[in-house]
Motif scaffolding. Structure first.
Motif, PDB file in Angstrom:
ATOM      1  N   PRO A  24       0.796  -1.233   0.000  1.00  0.00           N
ATOM      2  CA  PRO A  24       0.000   0.000   0.000  1.00  0.00           C
ATOM      3  C   PRO A  24       0.830   1.287   0.000  1.00  0.00           C
ATOM      4  N   SER A  25       1.942   1.295   0.686  1.00  0.00           N
ATOM      5  CA  SER A  25       2.764   2.512   0.757  1.00  0.00           C
ATOM      6  C   SER A  25       3.370   2.842  -0.611  1.00  0.00           C
ATOM      7  N   ALA A  26       3.950   1.840  -1.251  1.00  0.00           N
ATOM      8  CA  ALA A  26       4.549   2.050  -2.582  1.00  0.00           C
ATOM      9  C   ALA A  26       3.474   2.432  -3.592  1.00  0.00           C
ATOM     10  N   PHE A  27       2.327   1.770  -3.514  1.00  0.00           N
ATOM     11  CA  PHE A  27       1.238   2.061  -4.448  1.00  0.00           C
ATOM     12  C   PHE A  27       0.727   3.485  -4.247  1.00  0.00           C
ATOM     13  N   ALA A  28       0.590   3.914  -3.008  1.00  0.00           N
ATOM     14  CA  ALA A  28       0.119   5.281  -2.724  1.00  0.00           C
ATOM     15  C   ALA A  28       1.103   6.320  -3.260  1.00  0.00           C
ATOM     16  N   THR A  29       2.391   6.026  -3.159  1.00  0.00           N
ATOM     17  CA  THR A  29       3.407   6.949  -3.678  1.00  0.00           C
ATOM     18  C   THR A  29       3.288   7.089  -5.191  1.00  0.00           C
ATOM     19  N   VAL A  30       3.186   5.964  -5.882  1.00  0.00           N
ATOM     20  CA  VAL A  30       3.067   6.001  -7.350  1.00  0.00           C
ATOM     21  C   VAL A  30       1.753   6.674  -7.749  1.00  0.00           C
ATOM     22  N   GLN A  31       0.687   6.375  -7.051  1.00  0.00           N
ATOM     23  CA  GLN A  31      -0.601   7.010  -7.361  1.00  0.00           C
ATOM     24  C   GLN A  31      -0.506   8.526  -7.179  1.00  0.00           C
ATOM     25  N   ALA A  32       0.210   8.976  -6.153  1.00  0.00           N
ATOM     26  CA  ALA A  32       0.377  10.414  -5.929  1.00  0.00           C
ATOM     27  C   ALA A  32       1.168  11.059  -7.060  1.00  0.00           C
ATOM     28  N   VAL A  33       2.222  10.369  -7.515  1.00  0.00           N
ATOM     29  CA  VAL A  33       3.029  10.904  -8.620  1.00  0.00           C
ATOM     30  C   VAL A  33       2.203  10.934  -9.898  1.00  0.00           C
ATOM     31  N   TYR A  34       1.525   9.847 -10.206  1.00  0.00           N
ATOM     32  CA  TYR A  34       0.724   9.782 -11.432  1.00  0.00           C
ATOM     33  C   TYR A  34      -0.498  10.697 -11.359  1.00  0.00           C
ATOM     34  N   GLY A  35      -0.959  10.984 -10.157  1.00  0.00           N
ATOM     35  CA  GLY A  35      -2.114  11.850  -9.983  1.00  0.00           C
ATOM     36  C   GLY A  35      -1.776  13.331  -9.982  1.00  0.00           C
ATOM     37  N   SER A  36      -0.486  13.658  -9.950  1.00  0.00           N
ATOM     38  CA  SER A  36      -0.070  15.060  -9.987  1.00  0.00           C
ATOM     39  C   SER A  36      -0.309  15.631 -11.388  1.00  0.00           C
ATOM     40  N   ILE A  37      -0.250  16.946 -11.485  1.00  0.00           N
ATOM     41  CA  ILE A  37      -0.465  17.590 -12.796  1.00  0.00           C
ATOM     42  C   ILE A  37       0.559  17.101 -13.832  1.00  0.00           C
ATOM     43  N   PRO A  38       1.867  17.105 -13.527  1.00  0.00           N
ATOM     44  CA  PRO A  38       2.815  16.581 -14.531  1.00  0.00           C
ATOM     45  C   PRO A  38       2.558  15.102 -14.858  1.00  0.00           C
ATOM     46  N   GLY A  39       2.201  14.324 -13.833  1.00  0.00           N
ATOM     47  CA  GLY A  39       1.900  12.909 -14.067  1.00  0.00           C
ATOM     48  C   GLY A  39       0.699  12.729 -14.975  1.00  0.00           C
ATOM     49  N   GLN A  40      -0.334  13.537 -14.755  1.00  0.00           N
ATOM     50  CA  GLN A  40      -1.539  13.460 -15.595  1.00  0.00           C
ATOM     51  C   GLN A  40      -1.232  13.856 -17.039  1.00  0.00           C
ATOM     52  N   ILE A  41      -0.387  14.860 -17.208  1.00  0.00           N
ATOM     53  CA  ILE A  41      -0.012  15.290 -18.568  1.00  0.00           C
ATOM     54  C   ILE A  41       0.745  14.173 -19.282  1.00  0.00           C
ATOM     55  N   ILE A  42       1.666  13.535 -18.569  1.00  0.00           N
ATOM     56  CA  ILE A  42       2.426  12.426 -19.162  1.00  0.00           C
ATOM     57  C   ILE A  42       1.491  11.268 -19.500  1.00  0.00           C
ATOM     58  N   LEU A  43       0.575  10.939 -18.600  1.00  0.00           N
ATOM     59  CA  LEU A  43      -0.366   9.843 -18.868  1.00  0.00           C
ATOM     60  C   LEU A  43      -1.316  10.185 -20.013  1.00  0.00           C
ATOM     61  N   PHE A  44      -1.716  11.444 -20.114  1.00  0.00           N
ATOM     62  CA  PHE A  44      -2.552  11.869 -21.238  1.00  0.00           C
ATOM     63  C   PHE A  44      -1.788  11.686 -22.554  1.00  0.00           C
ATOM     64  N   GLY A  45      -0.518  12.105 -22.561  1.00  0.00           N
ATOM     65  CA  GLY A  45       0.313  11.933 -23.756  1.00  0.00           C
ATOM     66  C   GLY A  45       0.508  10.466 -24.107  1.00  0.00           C
ATOM     67  N   TYR A  46       0.687   9.636 -23.066  1.00  0.00           N
ATOM     68  CA  TYR A  46       0.830   8.197 -23.311  1.00  0.00           C
ATOM     69  C   TYR A  46      -0.453   7.621 -23.897  1.00  0.00           C
ATOM     70  N   THR A  47      -1.601   8.062 -23.383  1.00  0.00           N
ATOM     71  CA  THR A  47      -2.885   7.591 -23.912  1.00  0.00           C
ATOM     72  C   THR A  47      -3.018   7.967 -25.378  1.00  0.00           C
ATOM     73  N   TRP A  48      -2.677   9.228 -25.701  1.00  0.00           N
ATOM     74  CA  TRP A  48      -2.773   9.664 -27.099  1.00  0.00           C
ATOM     75  C   TRP A  48      -1.812   8.858 -27.982  1.00  0.00           C
ATOM     76  N   ALA A  49      -0.576   8.658 -27.524  1.00  0.00           N
ATOM     77  CA  ALA A  49       0.400   7.897 -28.313  1.00  0.00           C
ATOM     78  C   ALA A  49      -0.110   6.477 -28.575  1.00  0.00           C
TER      79      ALA A  49
END
Length: 135
Positions: free
Chosen positions: A56-81
């Motif tokens: 849970p601790s590691a997962f929460a950390t990754v979720q926080a990073v991916y949930g941040s604005i830069p993380g969301q932008i990167i994930l949006f770009g990955y989705t488009w790619a």
């Protein structure tokens, strides 16, 4: 021995200074770029899966990073790619069966480009709607 064109100021072979950029050329380049981006985006999925397995601790950390604005932008770009590359693959499949080489060729490029943008936005809208409904 020098080339017969050496010193004439002309290039020895055609390149981007000779060819006028066309939609087909740009889409080919973008298809290659999105293919390379998918390699790096897959690392993000692996990190997410490993963090889920690590606890849970590691997962929460990754979720926080991916949930941040830069993380969301990167994930949006990955989705488009991912979507753009997949639609490009469908376009190539259509060509592989011998269709789409006539005037509809330009339409296939445009459908791939517009379709990837529209589908990416729709996926994110649905994702946020489901996230809001669940939480």
């Amino acid at each position: 021995m020098d080339s017969p064109h050496a010193g004439s100021g002309r290039p020895l072979s055609p390149h981007l200074q000779i060819y006028r950029p066309m939609l087909s050329m740009m889409m080919s380049i973008v298809h290659r770029i999105t293919g390379a981006a998918l390699y790096f985006g897959t690392i993000l999925i692996v990190i997410w899966l490993v963090s889920a397995a690590a606890g849970p601790s590691a997962f929460a950390t990754v979720q926080a990073v991916y949930g941040s604005i830069p993380g969301q932008i990167i994930l949006f770009g990955y989705t488009w790619a991912l979507i753009h590359h997949a639609l490009g693959g469908v376009r190539h499949l259509i060509w592989d069966v011998g269709h789409g080489f006539g005037p509809e060729r330009e339409l296939l490029y445009k459908v791939c480009l517009v379709g990837s943008i529209v589908l990416t936005v729709l996926i994110w809208i649905v994702g946020y709607a489901l996230k809001g409904a669940a939480g």
